[in-house]
Design an enzyme around this catalytic site. Sequence first.
Site, PDB file in Angstrom:
ATOM      1  N   ASN A 151       0.849  -1.202   0.000  1.00 15.46           N
ATOM      2  CA  ASN A 151       0.000   0.000   0.000  1.00 15.46           C
ATOM      3  C   ASN A 151       0.878   1.243   0.000  1.00 15.46           C
ATOM      4  OD1 ASN A 151      -0.223  -1.276   2.852  1.00 15.46           O
ATOM      5  ND2 ASN A 151      -0.898   0.770   3.330  1.00 15.46           N
ATOM      6  N   ASP A 152       0.666   2.194   0.870  1.00 23.66           N
ATOM      7  CA  ASP A 152       1.251   3.549   0.752  1.00 23.66           C
ATOM      8  C   ASP A 152       2.721   3.623   0.295  1.00 23.66           C
ATOM      9  OD1 ASP A 152      -0.978   3.568   2.350  1.00 23.66           O
ATOM     10  OD2 ASP A 152      -0.071   4.692   3.978  1.00 23.66           O
ATOM     11  N   GLN A 179       4.697   0.454   1.969  1.00 23.20           N
ATOM     12  CA  GLN A 179       4.107  -0.506   2.878  1.00 23.20           C
ATOM     13  C   GLN A 179       3.989  -1.848   2.165  1.00 23.20           C
ATOM     14  OE1 GLN A 179       2.243   0.304   6.320  1.00 23.20           O
ATOM     15  NE2 GLN A 179       4.294   1.056   5.943  1.00 23.20           N
ATOM     16  N   PHE A 196       4.669   1.014  10.032  1.00 24.66           N
ATOM     17  CA  PHE A 196       3.663   1.750   9.264  1.00 24.66           C
ATOM     18  C   PHE A 196       4.350   2.878   8.474  1.00 24.66           C
ATOM     19  CE2 PHE A 196      -0.938   1.013  10.924  1.00 24.66           C
ATOM     20  CZ  PHE A 196      -0.817  -0.342  10.673  1.00 24.66           C
ATOM     21  N   SER A 197       3.513   3.732   7.863  1.00 26.93           N
ATOM     22  CA  SER A 197       4.032   4.721   6.910  1.00 26.93           C
ATOM     23  C   SER A 197       4.928   5.781   7.544  1.00 26.93           C
ATOM     24  CB  SER A 197       2.869   5.401   6.195  1.00 26.93           C
ATOM     25  OG  SER A 197       2.337   4.482   5.291  1.00 26.93           O
ATOM     26  N   ARG A 207       0.112   8.808  13.520  1.00 28.06           N
ATOM     27  CA  ARG A 207       1.006   8.088  12.596  1.00 28.06           C
ATOM     28  C   ARG A 207       1.393   8.894  11.351  1.00 28.06           C
ATOM     29  NH1 ARG A 207      -3.969   5.264  12.387  1.00 28.06           N
ATOM     30  NH2 ARG A 207      -5.117   5.554  10.438  1.00 28.06           N
ATOM     31  N   GLU A 253      -4.845  10.790   7.448  1.00 30.14           N
ATOM     32  CA  GLU A 253      -3.645   9.961   7.353  1.00 30.14           C
ATOM     33  C   GLU A 253      -2.624  10.635   6.427  1.00 30.14           C
ATOM     34  OE1 GLU A 253      -5.381   5.494   7.889  1.00 30.14           O
ATOM     35  OE2 GLU A 253      -5.510   6.236   5.862  1.00 30.14           O
TER      36      GLU A 253
HETATM   37  C1  FRU Z   1      -2.847   4.702   4.905  1.00 29.09           C
HETATM   38  C2  FRU Z   1      -2.460   3.886   6.127  1.00 29.09           C
HETATM   39  C3  FRU Z   1      -1.536   4.692   7.018  1.00 29.09           C
HETATM   40  C4  FRU Z   1      -0.800   3.618   7.771  1.00 29.09           C
HETATM   41  C5  FRU Z   1      -0.645   2.552   6.706  1.00 29.09           C
HETATM   42  C6  FRU Z   1      -0.690   1.158   7.253  1.00 29.09           C
HETATM   43  O1  FRU Z   1      -3.238   3.931   3.819  1.00 29.09           O
HETATM   44  O2  FRU Z   1      -3.623   3.473   6.818  1.00 29.09           O
HETATM   45  O3  FRU Z   1      -2.203   5.618   7.842  1.00 29.09           O
HETATM   46  O4  FRU Z   1       0.429   4.054   8.259  1.00 29.09           O
HETATM   47  O5  FRU Z   1      -1.705   2.739   5.788  1.00 29.09           O
HETATM   48  O6  FRU Z   1      -0.361   0.225   6.267  1.00 29.09           O
END
Ligand code: FRU
Length: 474
Positions: A21-22, A38, A78-79, A143, A195
């Site tokens: 993801n991110d 991620q 996480f991010s 976060r 986020e």
């Molecule tokens: C955004 C998010 C962030 C978090 C990450 C977790 O898509 O929810 O806030 O750090 O993904 O994978």
Amino acid sequence: MTYKEKHRPQFHFTPEKNWINDPNGLVYHEGEYHLFYQCNPYSNEHKDMHWGHAISADLYHWEEQDIALAPDELGTIFSGSAVVDKNNTSGLFKSDLGGLVAIFTHDGENQQQSIAYSEDKGRTWKKYDGNPVIPNTEIIDFRDPKVFWHEDNQQWVMSLACGDHIQFYSSANLIEWTYLSSFGKEYPSYIGVWECPDLICLPVENKAKKEWVLIVSINADGPNGGSAVYYFTGNFDGRTFHPNEKPEDALNWADAGKDFYASVSWNNTEDTYWIGWMNNWQYAGVVPVSPWRSSMSIVRKLSLYEHAGKYLLKQQPIIADDNKKSVSYQNVEVAPDTLKNYEINNIAEIDLKLSEESGASIWGVTFHTNQDESFRLLIDIEKNNYTFYRTEGITDFSTDFPEKVTGSLNGLSVQTLRAVVDTSSLELFLNEGLSVMTDLIYPRGEITRFDVFTEKEKLKIDNLTYTKLNSIWI
Ligand code: FRU
């Protein structure tokens, strides 16, 4: 590496396999653009988060690297972001020339901010012994630290997402952080969880000045449902962000599509570039692809453009394909009862420049596959909007997927259209990127043709260019 699976993007970054993801840790350093992200190295689902890694010399051709950061006793990773600590402000490096520092969220019992450093150009990382550098036992959502060097005040500044607002912190050494201010509580909190913030200073193209822009990703309640990114323009004085607009006028969507999220910019570059995760939390876990799951958007160069007293975010795609082949057609006219048809493939870019005297008020393009599916873009100048219909192809994996996705034209009539098509995605840039939309599509067949239509007045096109792009995986 040659990736040929069905729906595998051919010039957007995807990992060889498993979940991503991110985008994280975007930084330019010694000729290399780093894209951390991620990822779950073990399966196709969102869990066990690590930082994956890819490198590019041109923001277009990516090479996947080994995993950069793995979970530990403080939690999963996480991010977050990465900076070049040029003067060794952290004291973590043996040499005064410094190195790369990553600032990320440890997601454990609580979400806390930690750092890691790399002395070998991002290939391997050591976590700092004193982690977390911003501990937390109270706030549930705390976060996604995005850090940059604030030149005027000679300090590091961090933006941090805290549920319904952003907090800013400063530091001299990336280790000790001081709370500066908060922004956003006064803004409509009906909009999801905040986020992945980013605070950037962008040139206003038509004003010879710069403005600050605060980027916020929100999960749930985006303009077309689910995840989306919005931005506030204003001034950052080194402590506090002062928005230009009152809360009720402040909702500016960066991308009207359903599939552009968690976008952040590269640190340590002259111009500003960003990339987003091309998906939506509504259905990210069930999109019908394998063995990878999810891709990044195309990289976009950012600037601002002043229109009607507002600063609009402008995004222009970076397509560094030296072997692309284009065909152009000049002075194309389309009448209401006729269609102009063009053969294309599904790894392509289409550019249209309308004639200044083209009076068409409702017009568009439709992409067709060799299995009789169509995906239609309708531009309606009278309604000041544009709509993409992705109701065909494979859609039954989620009721949130088959949609009419609508975006605003920001009060501008459309002069240029750029469509970037890559197997299972469409990114639209209208008016040189002043209205942008990113949507996934899952056609059963392959896109082989598109047509241009107009519903009322004649459409006059000065130039129509179809460009065949190449796979970056070969
Ligand atoms: C955004 C998010 C962030 C978090 C990450 C977790 O898509 O929810 O806030 O750090 O993904 O994978």
